[in-house]
Write an enzyme that holds these catalytic residues in place. Structure first.
Site, PDB file in Angstrom:
ATOM      1  N   CYS A 113      -6.523   1.166   2.981  1.00 56.37           N
ATOM      2  CA  CYS A 113      -7.495   2.262   3.051  1.00 56.37           C
ATOM      3  C   CYS A 113      -7.416   3.199   1.857  1.00 56.37           C
ATOM      4  O   CYS A 113      -8.384   3.920   1.593  1.00 56.37           O
ATOM      5  CB  CYS A 113      -7.299   3.033   4.343  1.00 56.37           C
ATOM      6  SG  CYS A 113      -7.673   2.048   5.792  1.00 56.37           S
ATOM      7  N   ASN A 121     -11.915  -3.188   0.795  1.00 55.56           N
ATOM      8  CA  ASN A 121     -10.786  -3.461   1.690  1.00 55.56           C
ATOM      9  C   ASN A 121     -11.321  -3.853   3.054  1.00 55.56           C
ATOM     10  O   ASN A 121     -11.775  -4.969   3.234  1.00 55.56           O
ATOM     11  CB  ASN A 121      -9.867  -2.239   1.754  1.00 55.56           C
ATOM     12  CG  ASN A 121      -8.804  -2.389   2.826  1.00 55.56           C
ATOM     13  OD1 ASN A 121      -8.170  -3.436   2.911  1.00 55.56           O
ATOM     14  ND2 ASN A 121      -8.612  -1.381   3.651  1.00 55.56           N
ATOM     15  N   GLU A 122     -11.322  -2.905   3.993  1.00 57.29           N
ATOM     16  CA  GLU A 122     -11.848  -3.220   5.325  1.00 57.29           C
ATOM     17  C   GLU A 122     -13.261  -2.675   5.418  1.00 57.29           C
ATOM     18  O   GLU A 122     -13.514  -1.702   6.111  1.00 57.29           O
ATOM     19  CB  GLU A 122     -10.974  -2.579   6.400  1.00 57.29           C
ATOM     20  CG  GLU A 122      -9.781  -3.408   6.769  1.00 57.29           C
ATOM     21  CD  GLU A 122      -8.923  -2.760   7.843  1.00 57.29           C
ATOM     22  OE1 GLU A 122      -9.155  -1.590   8.193  1.00 57.29           O
ATOM     23  OE2 GLU A 122      -8.001  -3.439   8.319  1.00 57.29           O
ATOM     24  N   GLU A 176       0.862  -1.189   0.000  1.00 57.46           N
ATOM     25  CA  GLU A 176       0.000   0.000   0.000  1.00 57.46           C
ATOM     26  C   GLU A 176       0.889   1.227   0.000  1.00 57.46           C
ATOM     27  O   GLU A 176       1.953   1.237   0.619  1.00 57.46           O
ATOM     28  CB  GLU A 176      -0.905   0.028   1.241  1.00 57.46           C
ATOM     29  CG  GLU A 176      -1.734   1.317   1.297  1.00 57.46           C
ATOM     30  CD  GLU A 176      -2.815   1.338   2.372  1.00 57.46           C
ATOM     31  OE1 GLU A 176      -2.763   0.510   3.285  1.00 57.46           O
ATOM     32  OE2 GLU A 176      -3.706   2.207   2.279  1.00 57.46           O
TER      33      GLU A 176
END
Ligand code: AHR
Length: 669
Positions: free
Chosen positions: A245, A376-377, A47
């Protein structure tokens, strides 16, 4: 009273010595292989956080090369003697070029070298190496020919350590790219680049760029070779990218959109990096995404290091820790189309729209994408209803693509929270998804306790991807967390549990991957860099050893019919490698005592009489690697003997060992 205290102390010491002297005997059953270890088992997750891409692996040395940062001259200092207002003018041609609207117009009025110029500070300076060639390039348009550019590298003291002159060749009024090369005369970690404009004329400048020649595979405009090498050395099974994120963005306008990251680099629209302002304790106002490392380069990187590419796409939801905004379901189609087009970009032939783009960028052959992450989350019913729409569309068109789905941020089973794991896990299982992504940023104790987590998991249904994890010596993302030996050892202990359950867990990756020593936002991180150097943390070596010696089949390793997951602070797992014909045992001794362990090898006719052990060991759980001592904790090889199919070894205190024995008689070649 005093007597009884000393008696107690003596007894405790004797007990301790006795337990240290006790031989722990374990049995490995080589003819009882059950699970297959997936070739993707151990991978990496990239990331752009901590200046991992811009200022990190993307080898561009000029910060804000096209004046697109929020403050257009950020990173540039202007020098002018007797210049007039407007002689260095930022122009915004939004109507003509909305991807790269700004450029700099330079008006030189009979300027001598030293009269009019500007200096770029780089990303916390520029790492420059003596005798290495540097490629300076610029896009320019001559409004009134007559200006030449002097390029100079400056060391920290301001002295020139290399440079050259660029005399614009093209005189017409179109944008041109021109490049010059020169060698640096000294090594400097905090260099700057100065430009002097000499002559009389007007010139427009954009994409002012400086790259070292020693990029990965020597690719112009490429990646930092030392950083890629550290990844390649791990032989990762997959590369998950680009987040994290940043996929989600603070709000939907800041989400990652892969189509804006491919094609000519000057057309890739800059975006703020969401880590720019996330943490008040580590603000990074100069953190933006140029996308010089875009989706094509990620696919190419995965291919270079032999990893399966695993892109993660926005699920129509912004980061739920930030704005949490979602796109209405009836407006989700463009997001779904991005997913379908990505598969076409990666896998289709060059007659298709997106296959053509891939070929134009230099890769006519498909990238053979197999895994695609949706979100993602993300959590809650808002995620599930969007995921259902993505899944239907993708599976209809590309049934073989394996979809990676989110189980949120919290690995603990809290049945009362829709944010929580229990809701997502049970819902995803009902949907019979392919792969569930679990994340855990937890204490070392959590990792030790959870070494048995997957022993209890259902053996059928979705596979598990441990997509982001790292033991935290302090709180998650705290600036006090360290990549110390305790965290690495706890992760190793936990990973024996992942390996033992390779029928359930098919992928795992540490997070975050890279951190710049002067530009990070989040600790701990697997690999630390500065402008000239990169080193692996103890956690890196744990990951690397699991990956290099992943084997192909899990074999049972027990003591008293129990798996080894914490008894006497020992954690262990075993695999066979059918290609190298080896037994591989991984053992963590999490205690501060040396422990003698024996392994009885059953279910095999003969084994070699000697083996090799790779050991990671630290005397102190607070030990760390640093730029000055990058190998404080690093693998060491130690040979051992095998007698009558039995291995007996003293395992050092606080150690992680990988034992390898050939499954054929005689000495190892
Ligand atoms: O790895 C850092 C961040 O941790 C990732 O961006 C996110 O997925 C998680 O919260």
């Amino acid at each position: 009273m005093i007597m009884s205290f000393f008696f107690g102390l003596l007894m405790a010491t004797l007990l301790c010595l006795q337990s240290a002297a006790q031989v722990k005997t374990m049995t490995v059953k080589l003819n009882d292989a059950k699970a297959t270890v997936s070739p993707t088992m151990w991978g990496v997750f990239f990331e752009d956080i901590n200046m991992g891409a811009d200022g990190g692996i993307y080898a561009e040395l000029v910060k804000n090369r096209s004046f697109e940062f929020f403050k257009p001259m950020m990173g540039w200092a202007v020098h002018r003697k007797q210049a007039m207002e407007g002689d260095l003018l930022v122009i915004n041609r939004q109507g003509e070029n909305s991807n790269n609207p700004r450029f700099l117009r330079v008006t030189a009025r009979k300027a001598a070298k030293g009269d009019l110029g500007m200096t770029n500070e780089g990303f916390r300076g520029m790492g420059i190496k003596q005798n290495l060639q540097y490629h300076f390039s610029v896009m320019y348009r001559q409004q009134k020919p007559g200006v030449k550019l002097h390029v100079e590298l400056l060391n920290a003291a301001g002295n020139v350590i290399g440079g050259t002159t660029l005399v614009p060749q093209a005189t017409n009024n179109d944008w041109q790219k021109q490049q010059v090369r020169f060698a640096a005369t000294a090594t400097e970690s905090k260099a700057k680049m100065r430009l002097w404009f000499e002559g009389d004329g007007v010139i427009d400048l954009d994409m002012i760029s400086l790259f070292p020649q020693d990029t990965w595979k020597g690719r112009p405009g490429g990646l930092r070779a030392d950083m890629v090498q550290l990844l390649a050395d791990m032989k990762p099974g997959f590369l998950r990218f680009p987040g994290g994120c940043i996929v989600e963005g603070y709000d939907l306008s800041q989400r990652y959109q892969w189509k804006k990251t491919v094609g000519p680099v000057e057309d890739r629209q800059l975006l703020i990096n969401r880590w720019n302002f996330e943490f008040a304790h580590r603000p990074t106002p100069d953190y933006f995404q140029t996308f010089g490392l875009g989706f094509f380069e990620y696919f190419q990187l995965a291919e270079d290091i032999g990893a399966e590419p695993m892109p993660i796409l926005n699920a129509g939801m912004a980061c739920q820790f930030n704005s949490g905004e979602v796109v209405p379901l009836d407006e989700l189609q463009p997001y779904v189309q991005d997913a379908l087009d990505l598969v076409e970009f990666a896998n289709s032939d060059t007659t298709t729209k997106w296959g053509k783009v891939r070929a134009y960028m230099g890769h006519p052959a498909p990238f053979r994408l197999k895994y695609l992450g949706i979100g993602n989350e993300n959590w809650g019913p808002q995620y599930i209803e969007r995921l259902e729409i993505f899944t239907k569309a993708i599976k209809e068109r590309y049934p073989d693509i394996q979809l990676v789905t989110s189980s949120g941020t919290d690995p603990n089973f809290n049945p009362f929270s829709e944010k929580g794991f229990a809701y997502l896990d049970s819902t995803l299982r009902k949907m019979n998804v392919d792969i569930i992504d679990e994340h855990y940023y937890r204490s070392p104790e959590w990792f030790l306790t959870n070494a048995k987590r997957y022993d209890m998991y259902p053996r059928n249904g979705p596979k598990i991807f441990a997509g982001e994890y790292a033991a935290q010596s302090h709180k998650p993302a705290s600036d006090r967390s360290r990549n110390n030996w305790q965290t690495a050892l706890a992760e190793a202990a936990f990973m024996t549990g992942l390996e033992r359950n390779a029928d359930v867990v098919t992928m795992a990756s540490y997070a975050p991957l890279f951190a710049h020593a002067d530009g990070w936002q989040w600790t701990p991180d697997l690999i630390w860099i500065n402008n000239l150097h990169a080193y692996g943390t103890p956690n890196y070596y744990v990951q690397k050893l699991f990956s290099l010696y992943k084997g192909t089949k899990v074999v049972p390793l027990t003591a008293d019919k129990q798996v080894i997951a914490g008894q006497d602070s020992l954690y262990a797992s075993a695999v066979m490698d059918e290609k190298s014909n080896e037994l591989i045992i991984k053992l963590v001794n999490y205690s501060g005592q040396q422990q003698t362990t024996s392994f009885i090898l059953e279910g095999v006719k003969a084994v070699a009489t000697d083996g090799m052990r790779v050991v990671l060991q630290g005397n102190n759980l607070n030990d760390v690697n640093t730029f000055e001592s990058p190998n404080q904790i690093a693998p060491q090889e130690k040979p051992f003997q095998v007698k009558n199919k039995k291995i007996t070894l003293d395992m050092e205190p606080y150690s992680f060992s990988v034992l390898r024995v050939k499954l054929s008689a005689g000495k190892q070649p």
